[in-house]
Enzyme design. Structure first.
Site, PDB file in Angstrom:
ATOM      1  N   THR A   1       0.821  -1.224   0.000  1.00 20.75           N
ATOM      2  CA  THR A   1       0.000   0.000   0.000  1.00 20.75           C
ATOM      3  C   THR A   1       0.854   1.272   0.000  1.00 20.75           C
ATOM      4  O   THR A   1       0.326   2.373  -0.131  1.00 20.75           O
ATOM      5  CB  THR A   1      -0.940   0.036   1.232  1.00 20.75           C
ATOM      6  OG1 THR A   1      -0.129  -0.073   2.417  1.00 20.75           O
ATOM      7  CG2 THR A   1      -1.940  -1.095   1.206  1.00 20.75           C
ATOM      8  N   GLY A   2       2.177   1.130   0.151  1.00 20.27           N
ATOM      9  CA  GLY A   2       3.059   2.307   0.205  1.00 20.27           C
ATOM     10  C   GLY A   2       3.530   2.746  -1.170  1.00 20.27           C
ATOM     11  O   GLY A   2       3.237   2.113  -2.192  1.00 20.27           O
TER      12      GLY A   2
ATOM     13  N   LEU B   1       9.431  -3.982   2.034  1.00 21.39           N
ATOM     14  CA  LEU B   1       9.289  -2.521   1.982  1.00 21.39           C
ATOM     15  C   LEU B   1       8.448  -2.004   3.143  1.00 21.39           C
ATOM     16  O   LEU B   1       8.344  -0.791   3.343  1.00 21.39           O
ATOM     17  CB  LEU B   1       8.649  -2.108   0.651  1.00 21.39           C
ATOM     18  CG  LEU B   1       9.311  -2.688  -0.602  1.00 21.39           C
ATOM     19  CD1 LEU B   1       8.657  -2.119  -1.856  1.00 21.39           C
ATOM     20  CD2 LEU B   1      10.801  -2.384  -0.625  1.00 21.39           C
ATOM     21  N   ALA B   2       7.826  -2.890   3.880  1.00 23.30           N
ATOM     22  CA  ALA B   2       6.956  -2.449   4.985  1.00 23.30           C
ATOM     23  C   ALA B   2       7.790  -1.882   6.126  1.00 23.30           C
ATOM     24  O   ALA B   2       8.850  -2.399   6.456  1.00 23.30           O
ATOM     25  CB  ALA B   2       6.125  -3.626   5.491  1.00 23.30           C
TER      26      ALA B   2
ATOM     27  N   GLN C   1       7.358   1.280   9.674  1.00 23.81           N
ATOM     28  CA  GLN C   1       6.906   2.591  10.149  1.00 23.81           C
ATOM     29  C   GLN C   1       8.009   3.500   9.624  1.00 23.81           C
ATOM     30  O   GLN C   1       9.109   3.553  10.163  1.00 23.81           O
ATOM     31  CB  GLN C   1       6.799   2.592  11.677  1.00 23.81           C
ATOM     32  CG  GLN C   1       6.119   3.823  12.278  1.00 23.81           C
ATOM     33  CD  GLN C   1       6.721   5.161  11.882  1.00 23.81           C
ATOM     34  OE1 GLN C   1       6.306   5.787  10.883  1.00 23.81           O
ATOM     35  NE2 GLN C   1       7.691   5.619  12.611  1.00 23.81           N
ATOM     36  N   SER C   2       7.727   4.245   8.557  1.00 26.30           N
ATOM     37  CA  SER C   2       8.792   4.878   7.769  1.00 26.30           C
ATOM     38  C   SER C   2       8.934   6.377   8.000  1.00 26.30           C
ATOM     39  O   SER C   2       9.776   7.009   7.370  1.00 26.30           O
ATOM     40  CB  SER C   2       8.526   4.623   6.280  1.00 26.30           C
ATOM     41  OG  SER C   2       7.411   5.400   5.863  1.00 26.30           O
TER      42      SER C   2
ATOM     43  N   THR D   1      18.258   2.426   4.538  1.00 23.17           N
ATOM     44  CA  THR D   1      18.065   3.858   4.311  1.00 23.17           C
ATOM     45  C   THR D   1      19.300   4.701   4.614  1.00 23.17           C
ATOM     46  O   THR D   1      20.084   4.371   5.522  1.00 23.17           O
ATOM     47  CB  THR D   1      16.905   4.367   5.191  1.00 23.17           C
ATOM     48  OG1 THR D   1      16.929   5.801   5.220  1.00 23.17           O
ATOM     49  CG2 THR D   1      17.009   3.889   6.630  1.00 23.17           C
TER      50      THR D   1
ATOM     51  N   GLU E   1      19.182   7.292   6.173  1.00 23.60           N
ATOM     52  CA  GLU E   1      19.032   7.795   7.549  1.00 23.60           C
ATOM     53  C   GLU E   1      20.021   7.108   8.490  1.00 23.60           C
ATOM     54  O   GLU E   1      20.356   7.654   9.535  1.00 23.60           O
ATOM     55  CB  GLU E   1      17.608   7.547   8.054  1.00 23.60           C
ATOM     56  CG  GLU E   1      16.580   8.543   7.552  1.00 23.60           C
ATOM     57  CD  GLU E   1      16.755   9.942   8.127  1.00 23.60           C
ATOM     58  OE1 GLU E   1      16.824  10.075   9.354  1.00 23.60           O
ATOM     59  OE2 GLU E   1      16.835  10.891   7.345  1.00 23.60           O
TER      60      GLU E   1
ATOM     61  N   TYR F   1      13.825   5.646  14.322  1.00 21.78           N
ATOM     62  CA  TYR F   1      13.633   5.009  13.004  1.00 21.78           C
ATOM     63  C   TYR F   1      14.976   4.525  12.453  1.00 21.78           C
ATOM     64  O   TYR F   1      15.114   3.376  12.033  1.00 21.78           O
ATOM     65  CB  TYR F   1      12.988   6.016  12.039  1.00 21.78           C
ATOM     66  CG  TYR F   1      13.046   5.604  10.581  1.00 21.78           C
ATOM     67  CD1 TYR F   1      12.175   4.656  10.065  1.00 21.78           C
ATOM     68  CD2 TYR F   1      13.983   6.170   9.710  1.00 21.78           C
ATOM     69  CE1 TYR F   1      12.221   4.273   8.720  1.00 21.78           C
ATOM     70  CE2 TYR F   1      14.043   5.802   8.378  1.00 21.78           C
ATOM     71  CZ  TYR F   1      13.162   4.855   7.883  1.00 21.78           C
ATOM     72  OH  TYR F   1      13.214   4.479   6.564  1.00 21.78           O
TER      73      TYR F   1
ATOM     74  N   LYS G   1      16.277   0.743  11.680  1.00 20.03           N
ATOM     75  CA  LYS G   1      16.721   0.329  10.338  1.00 20.03           C
ATOM     76  C   LYS G   1      18.148  -0.208  10.369  1.00 20.03           C
ATOM     77  O   LYS G   1      18.505  -1.082   9.579  1.00 20.03           O
ATOM     78  CB  LYS G   1      16.629   1.519   9.373  1.00 20.03           C
ATOM     79  CG  LYS G   1      15.224   1.800   8.854  1.00 20.03           C
ATOM     80  CD  LYS G   1      14.792   0.797   7.787  1.00 20.03           C
ATOM     81  CE  LYS G   1      13.456   1.156   7.180  1.00 20.03           C
ATOM     82  NZ  LYS G   1      12.965   0.186   6.193  1.00 20.03           N
TER      83      LYS G   1
ATOM     84  N   HIS H   1      13.691   9.113  -1.962  1.00 16.30           N
ATOM     85  CA  HIS H   1      13.134   9.070  -3.315  1.00 16.30           C
ATOM     86  C   HIS H   1      11.654   9.395  -3.237  1.00 16.30           C
ATOM     87  O   HIS H   1      10.934   8.934  -2.351  1.00 16.30           O
ATOM     88  CB  HIS H   1      13.416   7.742  -4.010  1.00 16.30           C
ATOM     89  CG  HIS H   1      13.194   6.541  -3.149  1.00 16.30           C
ATOM     90  ND1 HIS H   1      14.116   6.104  -2.214  1.00 16.30           N
ATOM     91  CD2 HIS H   1      12.150   5.700  -3.076  1.00 16.30           C
ATOM     92  CE1 HIS H   1      13.646   5.047  -1.607  1.00 16.30           C
ATOM     93  NE2 HIS H   1      12.435   4.773  -2.106  1.00 16.30           N
TER      94      HIS H   1
ATOM     95  N   ARG I   1       4.151   9.813  -3.123  1.00 15.88           N
ATOM     96  CA  ARG I   1       4.780   9.985  -1.821  1.00 15.88           C
ATOM     97  C   ARG I   1       3.706  10.353  -0.787  1.00 15.88           C
ATOM     98  O   ARG I   1       2.779  11.129  -1.082  1.00 15.88           O
ATOM     99  CB  ARG I   1       5.805  11.112  -1.943  1.00 15.88           C
ATOM    100  CG  ARG I   1       6.660  11.361  -0.723  1.00 15.88           C
ATOM    101  CD  ARG I   1       7.449  10.161  -0.319  1.00 15.88           C
ATOM    102  NE  ARG I   1       8.781  10.521   0.152  1.00 15.88           N
ATOM    103  CZ  ARG I   1       9.451   9.809   1.046  1.00 15.88           C
ATOM    104  NH1 ARG I   1       8.935   8.707   1.565  1.00 15.88           N
ATOM    105  NH2 ARG I   1      10.669  10.161   1.405  1.00 15.88           N
TER     106      ARG I   1
END
Ligand code: NAP
Ligand code: G4F
Length: 322
Positions: free
Chosen positions: A11-12, A81-82, A84-85, A126, A128, A150, A154, A180, A185
């Site tokens: 769904t993202g 890809l799931a 809490q981003s 990521t 991050e 986060y 990761k 990206h 988005r």
């Protein structure tokens, strides 16, 4: 027989683009979603692929659920890809972020080891993780220094991916992707918040844009090109980790200027700096070195900064105009 890919986070933003890419390559695509009171399939609908993929509920917080889904689907490739981003929310919800974004990966890797260690695995890592950067630009060899719950989650997920590769020989890759963006988005991220508000201001629906730190710099690329890199990583003879980025950096202020000037408005008349959007710890500068991806995967970004801002503003103008 077509290959089967299982994509978590269908769904993202990235889930939708990756599903479209894999369908175009002849894959059978299973997308997993977490159960909510109302399933949001807006993005796969937007790309016209909702009826071409199989949807299955799976929550990264539930080990048994993960094992049952892997066993039922028997995928050749798993793209995780799931997460809490959203970095800002991770300061408010550090434990749930750690559970989904960090431990969720351990559950998935453990599921793969139990069900079929031959499954190839992609982990959405990521930039991050570089946080308070120790080197400019950042490459696969740059030491990490996470600056948010986060990023810390990761980083755990990244090392678990490396560990399952080294300990159990799982074909597991970590894609260290820099920011990206796209018209798909989420609205809470700064780029889309800007382009959506610019479109609303242009259409007379709003008259200000409240933002936090305008000096933060990011290496922003175009999401549909980044999902191609995910696929390429799983098609190599050996699993490895790759930085995926444009190699350019721009400040939030530059993004704002470009978005307003795209519709012939002066950003200074509309932007209000609101400390409510500052973060307890900020990542000031990200700029990636994509050399390894270019040399080994033949991957390179195509859409430059100005084009990216323009296409996002145009898409929001079209949507808001409707
Ligand atoms: P996104 O739009 O926020 O999508 C995240 C997805 O994860 C959504 O489908 C969400 O479902 C799902 N999810 C959240 N919690 C879950 C749970 N407990 N169980 C199962 N699914 C869950 O993120 P994105 O931009 O597509 O990014 C994809 C991945 O790449 C994320 O892991 C992100 O952290 C990482 N990443 C992104 C970027 C970037 O710039 N976009 C850069 C580097 C890495 P709901 O729709 O129900 O919320
Ligand atoms: O758009 P952002 O929220 O993205 P951020 O924090 O860079 O994280 C995104 O990219 C990561 C890759 O590096 C992903 F891993 C992560 O999942 C996510 O997709 O914020 C970008 C910058 C920050 O420095 C933030 O402080 O914009 C600054 N900013 C200024 N005003 C704002 C705002 N960010 C948001 N979201 N909202 C503001 O009003």
């Amino acid at each position: 027989m077509p290959k089967t890919a299982l994509i978590t986070g269908i769904t993202g933003q990235d889930g939708a683009y990756l599903a479209k890419l894999l369908l175009s390559k002849g894959y059978y695509v299973v997308g997993t979603f977490r159960r909510t009171s109302m399933l949001n399939l807006e993005r796969v609908n937007y790309l016209g692929i909702k009826d071409k993929i199989e949807l299955m509920p799976m929550d990264l917080q539930d080990q048994g659920n993960i094992i049952k889904v892997l066993d039922k689907v028997q995928p050749h490739e798993v793209y995780n890809l799931a997460a809490q981003s959203f970095v800002a929310v991770s300061f408010e919800q550090p434990l749930v972020t750690g559970d989904i974004t960090g431990l969720g990966v351990a559950r998935l890797l453990e599921g793969i080891r139990i069900v079929n260690p031959e499954i190839k695995y992609y982990q959405a890592s990521t930039s991050e993780m570089f946080g308070k950067v120790q080197e400019v630009p950042q490459s696969e060899n740059t030491p990490f220094y996470p600056r948010s719950p986060y990023a810390a989650a990761k980083l755990y997920a990244h090392w678990m991916t490396v560990n399952y590769r080294e300990a159990y020989n799982v074909y597991a890759c970590s894609g260290i992707l820099f920011n990206h963006e796209s018209p798909l988005r989420g609205l809470e991220f700064v780029t889309r918040k800007i382009t959506n508000t610019v479109a609303r201001i242009k259409c007379g629906l709003e008259n200000e844009l409240r933002l936090g730190n305008l000096d933060a710099k990011r290496d922003w690329g175009y999401a549909p090109e980044y999902v191609e890199a995910m696929w390429l990583m799983l098609q190599q003879s050996k699993p490895d980790d790759y930085v995926i980025s444009t190699g350019e950096t721009h400040s939030v202020r530059e993004f704002v200027e470009a978005a307003f000037s795209h519709v012939n408005l002066d950003w200074r008349e509309y932007v209000v700096v609101d400390p409510a959007f500052y973060r307890p710890a900020e990542v000031e500068l990200l700029i990636g070195d994509p050399t390894k991806a270019k040399e080994r995967l033949g991957w390179q970004c195509k859409t430059d900064f100005k084009a990216l801002v323009g296409l996002m503003v145009d898409a929001d103008l079209k949507r808001v105009g409707k």
